[in-house]
Every structure is written in C-alpha cells, then in structure tokens.
Design a protein around this motif. Sequence first.
Motif, mmCIF file in Angstrom:
data_model
loop_
_atom_site.group_PDB
_atom_site.id
_atom_site.type_symbol
_atom_site.label_atom_id
_atom_site.label_comp_id
_atom_site.label_asym_id
_atom_site.label_seq_id
_atom_site.Cartn_x
_atom_site.Cartn_y
_atom_site.Cartn_z
ATOM 1 N N ASP A 134 -13.712 13.904 -1.679
ATOM 2 C CA ASP A 134 -12.639 14.215 -0.724
ATOM 3 C C ASP A 134 -12.271 13.019 0.152
ATOM 4 O O ASP A 134 -11.599 13.163 1.167
ATOM 5 C CB ASP A 134 -13.025 15.409 0.159
ATOM 6 C CG ASP A 134 -11.808 16.246 0.545
ATOM 7 O OD1 ASP A 134 -10.870 16.339 -0.267
ATOM 8 O OD2 ASP A 134 -11.793 16.792 1.664
ATOM 9 N N ARG A 135 -12.684 11.835 -0.249
ATOM 10 C CA ARG A 135 -12.374 10.612 0.490
ATOM 11 C C ARG A 135 -10.961 10.145 0.131
ATOM 12 O O ARG A 135 -10.571 10.167 -1.025
ATOM 13 C CB ARG A 135 -13.391 9.541 0.107
ATOM 14 C CG ARG A 135 -13.266 8.213 0.823
ATOM 15 C CD ARG A 135 -14.185 7.205 0.145
ATOM 16 N NE ARG A 135 -15.533 7.729 -0.012
ATOM 17 C CZ ARG A 135 -16.543 7.453 0.818
ATOM 18 N NH1 ARG A 135 -16.351 6.644 1.829
ATOM 19 N NH2 ARG A 135 -17.739 7.967 0.604
ATOM 20 N N GLN A 136 -10.201 9.703 1.136
ATOM 21 C CA GLN A 136 -8.848 9.216 0.867
ATOM 22 C C GLN A 136 -8.893 7.848 0.197
ATOM 23 O O GLN A 136 -9.712 6.998 0.540
ATOM 24 C CB GLN A 136 -8.032 9.122 2.154
ATOM 25 C CG GLN A 136 -6.605 8.620 1.916
ATOM 26 C CD GLN A 136 -5.744 8.640 3.163
ATOM 27 O OE1 GLN A 136 -5.022 9.578 3.419
ATOM 28 N NE2 GLN A 136 -5.839 7.583 3.955
ATOM 29 N N ALA A 137 -8.006 7.653 -0.775
ATOM 30 C CA ALA A 137 -7.931 6.378 -1.487
ATOM 31 C C ALA A 137 -6.476 6.060 -1.787
ATOM 32 O O ALA A 137 -5.606 6.938 -1.790
ATOM 33 C CB ALA A 137 -8.743 6.438 -2.779
ATOM 34 N N LEU A 138 -6.235 4.784 -2.040
ATOM 35 C CA LEU A 138 -4.915 4.321 -2.465
ATOM 36 C C LEU A 138 -4.958 4.069 -3.960
ATOM 37 O O LEU A 138 -5.855 3.384 -4.460
ATOM 38 C CB LEU A 138 -4.545 3.029 -1.731
ATOM 39 C CG LEU A 138 -3.308 2.283 -2.260
ATOM 40 C CD1 LEU A 138 -2.036 3.069 -1.967
ATOM 41 C CD2 LEU A 138 -3.231 0.872 -1.665
ATOM 42 N N TRP A 139 -3.994 4.633 -4.681
ATOM 43 C CA TRP A 139 -3.816 4.326 -6.105
ATOM 44 C C TRP A 139 -2.551 3.493 -6.235
ATOM 45 O O TRP A 139 -1.485 3.883 -5.763
ATOM 46 C CB TRP A 139 -3.697 5.609 -6.919
ATOM 47 C CG TRP A 139 -3.378 5.371 -8.367
ATOM 48 C CD1 TRP A 139 -4.247 5.059 -9.364
ATOM 49 C CD2 TRP A 139 -2.082 5.424 -8.978
ATOM 50 N NE1 TRP A 139 -3.582 4.914 -10.562
ATOM 51 C CE2 TRP A 139 -2.249 5.135 -10.350
ATOM 52 C CE3 TRP A 139 -0.802 5.683 -8.497
ATOM 53 C CZ2 TRP A 139 -1.181 5.100 -11.243
ATOM 54 C CZ3 TRP A 139 0.264 5.645 -9.383
ATOM 55 C CH2 TRP A 139 0.065 5.361 -10.739
ATOM 56 N N LEU A 140 -2.684 2.315 -6.846
ATOM 57 C CA LEU A 140 -1.583 1.358 -6.905
ATOM 58 C C LEU A 140 -1.381 0.901 -8.341
ATOM 59 O O LEU A 140 -2.313 0.416 -8.987
ATOM 60 C CB LEU A 140 -1.914 0.156 -6.010
ATOM 61 C CG LEU A 140 -0.870 -0.945 -5.862
ATOM 62 C CD1 LEU A 140 0.375 -0.419 -5.152
ATOM 63 C CD2 LEU A 140 -1.460 -2.125 -5.093
ATOM 64 N N LEU A 141 -0.160 1.054 -8.845
ATOM 65 C CA LEU A 141 0.198 0.618 -10.199
ATOM 66 C C LEU A 141 1.157 -0.561 -10.081
ATOM 67 O O LEU A 141 2.142 -0.500 -9.339
ATOM 68 C CB LEU A 141 0.858 1.765 -10.964
ATOM 69 C CG LEU A 141 1.427 1.440 -12.357
ATOM 70 C CD1 LEU A 141 0.318 1.039 -13.319
ATOM 71 C CD2 LEU A 141 2.199 2.637 -12.905
ATOM 72 N N TYR A 142 0.887 -1.641 -10.834
ATOM 73 C CA TYR A 142 1.709 -2.840 -10.707
ATOM 74 C C TYR A 142 1.589 -3.708 -11.955
ATOM 75 O O TYR A 142 0.747 -3.470 -12.830
ATOM 76 C CB TYR A 142 1.290 -3.647 -9.473
ATOM 77 C CG TYR A 142 -0.169 -4.055 -9.465
ATOM 78 C CD1 TYR A 142 -0.581 -5.281 -9.986
ATOM 79 C CD2 TYR A 142 -1.144 -3.215 -8.937
ATOM 80 C CE1 TYR A 142 -1.916 -5.653 -9.987
ATOM 81 C CE2 TYR A 142 -2.481 -3.575 -8.927
ATOM 82 C CZ TYR A 142 -2.860 -4.792 -9.453
ATOM 83 O OH TYR A 142 -4.189 -5.157 -9.457
ATOM 84 N N THR A 143 2.437 -4.720 -12.017
ATOM 85 C CA THR A 143 2.352 -5.735 -13.070
ATOM 86 C C THR A 143 2.364 -7.111 -12.417
ATOM 87 O O THR A 143 2.813 -7.273 -11.276
ATOM 88 C CB THR A 143 3.532 -5.638 -14.061
ATOM 89 O OG1 THR A 143 4.759 -5.899 -13.360
ATOM 90 C CG2 THR A 143 3.597 -4.267 -14.713
ATOM 91 N N TYR A 144 1.872 -8.092 -13.147
ATOM 92 C CA TYR A 144 1.940 -9.480 -12.694
ATOM 93 C C TYR A 144 1.823 -10.381 -13.912
ATOM 94 O O TYR A 144 1.573 -9.915 -15.033
ATOM 95 C CB TYR A 144 0.855 -9.796 -11.658
ATOM 96 C CG TYR A 144 -0.562 -9.772 -12.178
ATOM 97 C CD1 TYR A 144 -1.217 -10.941 -12.557
ATOM 98 C CD2 TYR A 144 -1.271 -8.572 -12.273
ATOM 99 C CE1 TYR A 144 -2.525 -10.923 -13.019
ATOM 100 C CE2 TYR A 144 -2.576 -8.544 -12.736
ATOM 101 C CZ TYR A 144 -3.195 -9.719 -13.107
ATOM 102 O OH TYR A 144 -4.491 -9.698 -13.569
ATOM 103 N N VAL A 145 2.000 -11.664 -13.707
ATOM 104 C CA VAL A 145 1.931 -12.627 -14.800
ATOM 105 C C VAL A 145 0.645 -13.425 -14.678
ATOM 106 O O VAL A 145 0.323 -13.961 -13.617
ATOM 107 C CB VAL A 145 3.149 -13.576 -14.791
ATOM 108 C CG1 VAL A 145 2.956 -14.707 -15.797
ATOM 109 C CG2 VAL A 145 4.415 -12.797 -15.105
#
Length: 210
Positions: A134-145
């Motif tokens: 039940d801990r809050q988290a950030l989910w982040l989807l991204y691209t890079y080179v």
Amino acid sequence: MTHFNEIFVDVDAYQPPSKWEERFNNLQVWLIVALLLVGGWFFKDWMMNQFRFLALAEGQPVIPYPLQWQQQPAEAVTLQVVDPASKSPFHARETVILKNASKGDFTTVWPEQRTLQLRDYKEVERRLVKLGDDRQALWLLYTYVSDMGKSQAANASPGVIQAQDVVFETTNELGQKQWVVITLAADSNEWDQEWPTFRRILEKLGVPVL
C-alpha cells in the motif's frame, strides 16, 4: 563355452514385425519425443518464472529480479542484471538504484532528473500507483537514445531505448529517507519479447499492470 555357430541368428526363424507392430513402435518413439519436448517447454517456462529477491531494510519491500539474468556491476548502481539472450548491444536489463532523498516530492522531482540524465528523453506516460504494501509509488514510462558505441562497439549506431521506472520512498536502517528507483529497460526492437518478464516483475512488486 558357446559354440561358434550359436552366435549367428537363424535367418529362417526370424519373423519381421507386422505393419501394426511397426506402427505401434513408431508411435511409442514419437510419444517419447513429444513428452521430452513438452517437458522441456514446461521446464523453460518454469525457469523463466523464477526470481531472486533483493532485500532492503527490515520491513521494506523486497525487489524481484529474474533468476536466469546475469549480474552486471555498474557505477552508482545497487543492482543491475541483464538478459543474456538479448541480441541488442543494449541488453535488456533491470536496474536498482538507492539514492538519498532529494528535496521535494519524488513524483515530480524524479522525472525532472531523468530529463537531465538521459539523451533525447521523452516521457510517454506517468501514473501514481500503490505497491503491494500500500506504499505510494511513481510509475514512469519513457524513451531515450543510448549510444552504445561509446561503451561497447565503435561502429554501433545510437539505439532507441524504452524503459519504465518504479520509484518509491523508503527508510534505511539508520532512519534516513531514500528513493528506490527500479528501472526496466530494453532496446525498443526487443521490448515486446522482454515485456512478459518485465510484467512479472511489476506484478510481484504489486504495481497494477494495464
């Protein structure tokens, strides 16, 4: 002592197997081969579902990583494992970083830091999620080179990397706040084949997978 003539087979007495017996024997062989193939497939699938776990401080989440992946030490990284079956110069990987908490909320500060850290960073999506405890988290989807030519091959061309971060705050054994950053990354051309493993990692963390 065995007589010399007794070591030879009496050809006249030999009865070849009937067509039904031949078919039955062939069926037995194919059945054994099929069982071996199915057994091998199930064993491979079982191995792919096996994980080790990185333990943080007592009472904090444990972080799963694939049993068959190989550890690859890296600077300022707590754990990094790579998929040895990856064909890309940038092997699919899971990376875990523990860093002292910065000022501000990690849900907004961490994406800003990624912008500065990664070449041609492009955020695709972000969500606030809750882990299994039940801990809050950030989910982040991204691209890079990633220019693998700088580190692995002089003639390698830059590749587009697709990645996901799961970031949450924890407390170490000294009572200090830390950010835990779990990164799942792969060459964009290999993302689909790596996704089942990444998905299982997210599920074990308790991250809702759409």
